[in-house]
Design an enzyme around this catalytic site. Structure first.
Site, PDB file in Angstrom:
ATOM      1  N   ASP A  13       0.135  19.647  -8.217  1.00 53.90           N
ATOM      2  CA  ASP A  13      -0.291  20.358  -7.039  1.00 53.90           C
ATOM      3  C   ASP A  13       0.266  21.507  -6.466  1.00 53.90           C
ATOM      4  O   ASP A  13      -0.504  22.305  -6.000  1.00 53.90           O
ATOM      5  CB  ASP A  13      -0.057  18.964  -5.706  1.00 53.90           C
ATOM      6  CG  ASP A  13      -1.179  18.091  -5.977  1.00 53.90           C
ATOM      7  OD1 ASP A  13      -2.143  18.049  -6.307  1.00 53.90           O
ATOM      8  OD2 ASP A  13      -0.705  16.899  -5.698  1.00 53.90           O
ATOM      9  N   ARG A  93      10.933  14.669   4.379  1.00 54.33           N
ATOM     10  CA  ARG A  93       9.951  15.792   4.609  1.00 54.33           C
ATOM     11  C   ARG A  93      10.369  16.728   5.589  1.00 54.33           C
ATOM     12  O   ARG A  93      10.389  18.163   5.378  1.00 54.33           O
ATOM     13  CB  ARG A  93       8.507  15.172   4.942  1.00 54.33           C
ATOM     14  CG  ARG A  93       8.173  14.612   3.498  1.00 54.33           C
ATOM     15  CD  ARG A  93       7.729  15.352   2.407  1.00 54.33           C
ATOM     16  NE  ARG A  93       7.177  14.988   1.174  1.00 54.33           N
ATOM     17  CZ  ARG A  93       7.718  14.702   0.036  1.00 54.33           C
ATOM     18  NH1 ARG A  93       8.892  15.260  -0.280  1.00 54.33           N
ATOM     19  NH2 ARG A  93       6.797  14.338  -0.934  1.00 54.33           N
ATOM     20  N   ASP A 122       2.394  12.814   3.974  1.00 59.89           N
ATOM     21  CA  ASP A 122       3.428  13.876   3.850  1.00 59.89           C
ATOM     22  C   ASP A 122       2.920  15.387   4.562  1.00 59.89           C
ATOM     23  O   ASP A 122       3.762  15.981   5.104  1.00 59.89           O
ATOM     24  CB  ASP A 122       3.636  14.413   2.510  1.00 59.89           C
ATOM     25  CG  ASP A 122       4.440  13.042   1.855  1.00 59.89           C
ATOM     26  OD1 ASP A 122       5.339  12.576   2.376  1.00 59.89           O
ATOM     27  OD2 ASP A 122       4.175  12.953   0.623  1.00 59.89           O
ATOM     28  N   SER A 171       2.201   8.668  -9.225  1.00 55.81           N
ATOM     29  CA  SER A 171       2.886   9.822  -8.815  1.00 55.81           C
ATOM     30  C   SER A 171       4.345   9.281  -8.243  1.00 55.81           C
ATOM     31  O   SER A 171       4.417   8.202  -7.498  1.00 55.81           O
ATOM     32  CB  SER A 171       2.378  10.418  -7.328  1.00 55.81           C
ATOM     33  OG  SER A 171       3.059  10.729  -6.535  1.00 55.81           O
TER      34      SER A 171
HETATM   35  N1  ARG Z   1       4.124   6.166   1.193  1.00 54.43           N
HETATM   36  C1  ARG Z   1       5.328   6.663   1.163  1.00 54.43           C
HETATM   37  C2  ARG Z   1       5.451   7.656   2.497  1.00 54.43           C
HETATM   38  O1  ARG Z   1       4.601   7.893   3.049  1.00 54.43           O
HETATM   39  C3  ARG Z   1       5.989   7.418  -0.078  1.00 54.43           C
HETATM   40  C4  ARG Z   1       4.990   8.716  -0.340  1.00 54.43           C
HETATM   41  C5  ARG Z   1       5.502   9.227  -1.584  1.00 54.43           C
HETATM   42  N2  ARG Z   1       4.832  10.663  -1.659  1.00 54.43           N
HETATM   43  C6  ARG Z   1       4.303  11.191  -2.668  1.00 54.43           C
HETATM   44  N3  ARG Z   1       3.984  12.398  -2.581  1.00 54.43           N
HETATM   45  N4  ARG Z   1       4.396  10.652  -3.986  1.00 54.43           N
HETATM   46  O2  ARG Z   1       6.529   7.897   2.837  1.00 54.43           O
END
Ligand code: ARG
Length: 392
Positions: A13, A93, A122, A171
């Protein structure tokens, strides 16, 4: 010159974002930034190598210690957990976003970019920070509704050297607090995940038959030592990830309610987080009053919601932390946990602030006059008795 700073991970990405920012958005200077919050070193190395090939300037920032001390430790003090998730990605993040803004300030950029989709959390966490600045915010993957197939094709056309595994189509997002494995096949809630998704933890079924005890020392709610040995913040977490992982401690397979309302199947591993959160909560029970524990539970819950959403600039978040820090003044002492085939169970605790009193609680104690309890017992359940009478 139009400059943009991109939060870069090295994955598909964010890699396709680089030429897209040039071609579709008209930026002529793309700065990629990798923020190191404890991803595997090999991931960082390959991200840097790739970035140097495709961007105009690359910067790597080591934020590991800051991550532990400013983000992980407050989470421990708050017994942070969202629906049972220890929030590794969630709390990283905002820190990554903050570092991106700092680079933009230094480099005189006009815009900040991320490679998140429009489905997850995110994007919200990045933008909660990005949009409190005067920079333009660009989210190519979301705005152009890019699909994985299109990205793979585009990456090949643009000579972006990226290997996308079709065998392991999920992922991974990893930092030193937790490893998240989601997407692809794993999305299906009824699918039992294969053992190969895990890299930090052995299967509890294959963990050693001998249990291991770890004693965690806390000072003001913050872990400072293991088995009577002092550790730096970062090495303590790293050490417990190894020790816990050997016993299969810290796996979570759950259905998670994302901020937008989507339900998502998620898998996580987080040995150190399980050990430290379990030990911390146990120590709080020894030193805080019942009233404090009951009230703090609500505060911890509110903290966790905000942390999950990435709303760390919300004033309430600061207010809650002020309360939490006050309660942690007495959260000093040790807790021993037994690690055994996937579990981490408290077996002993001690603190010079313990509210437990042997003299008072003991059955043989003569310090309390049991007769005093008689009046209390007489009024206990008083209103229920009145109710029964009225109803009969
Ligand atoms: N579901 C989790 C969260 O919202 C993990 C997200 C993981 N992100 C990713 N881009 N793989 O914090």
């Amino acid at each position: 010159m139009k400059k943009v700073v991109l939060a870069y991970s090295g994955g598909l990405d964010t890699s396709v974002c680089v030429p897209i920012l040039r071609e579709r958005y008209g930026y002529d200077y793309i700065i990629t930034v990798v923020v190191d919050v404890g991803q595997p070193e090999s991931d960082i190395d390959s991200a840097v190598a790739r970035a140097q090939m495709i961007s105009d300037k690359h910067i790597t920032i080591d934020a590991k210690e800051e991550f532990v001390e400013e983000y992980v430790f407050p989470l421990i003090k708050a017994n942070g957990s969202y629906e049972g998730y220890v929030m590794g990605t969630a709390i990283a993040r905002p820190l990554i976003a903050k570092k991106i803004v700092e680079v933009a300030d230094k480099e005189g950029a006009q815009a900040l970019a991320h490679g998140c989709t429009g489905k997850g959390n995110d994007q919200l966490r990045f933008e909660a920070v990005f949009r409190s600045t005067c920079y333009d915010v660009v989210a190519p993957v979301r705005e152009l509704e890019l699909t994985r197939e299109w990205e793979i094709d585009y990456a090949a056309k643009k000579d972006i050297p990226i290997t996308v595994s079709t065998k392991k189509p999920w992922s991974v997002d990893e930092n030193l607090w937790s490893r998240s494995i989601e997407g692809g096949l794993l999305e299906e809630p009824s699918y039992a995940v294969p053992e190969e998704i895990y890299t930090w933890t052995v299967s509890p079924l294959k963990a050693p038959d001998e249990p291991e005890t770890v004693e965690i020392e806390f000072d003001h709610g913050v872990p400072v030592g293991v088995n009577a040995k002092r550790f730096g913040s970062l090495s303590l977490v790293e050490h417990l990830n190894v020790v816990g992982g050997q016993h299969g401690v810290g796996r979570t397979d759950m259905i998670e309610d994302r901020v937008l309302g989507l339900k998502a199947r998620e898998n996580y591993e987080h040995p150190a987080a399980t050990i430290l959160l379990t030990a911390h909560a146990d120590l709080e029970k020894l030193v805080l009053t019942r009233a404090e524990l009951q009230f703090k539970k609500m505060v911890d819950e509110a903290f966790s919601e905000l942390a999950y959403m990435g709303l760390m600039d919300e004033p309430l978040y600061l207010d809650l932390n002020a309360f939490i820090d006050k309660t942690q003044e007495r959260v000093t002492g040790t807790v021993s946990l037994r690690l055994y085939k996937g579990s981490a169970v408290p077996i002993a605790r001690s603190s010079s602030y313990a509210l437990y009193s042997k003299e008072l609680a003991s059955f043989d104690s003569t310090m309390l006059n049991q007769k005093d309890a008689e009046g209390f017992a007489m009024y206990h359940g008083f209103q229920a008795r009145l109710y029964k009478k009225v109803m009969s």
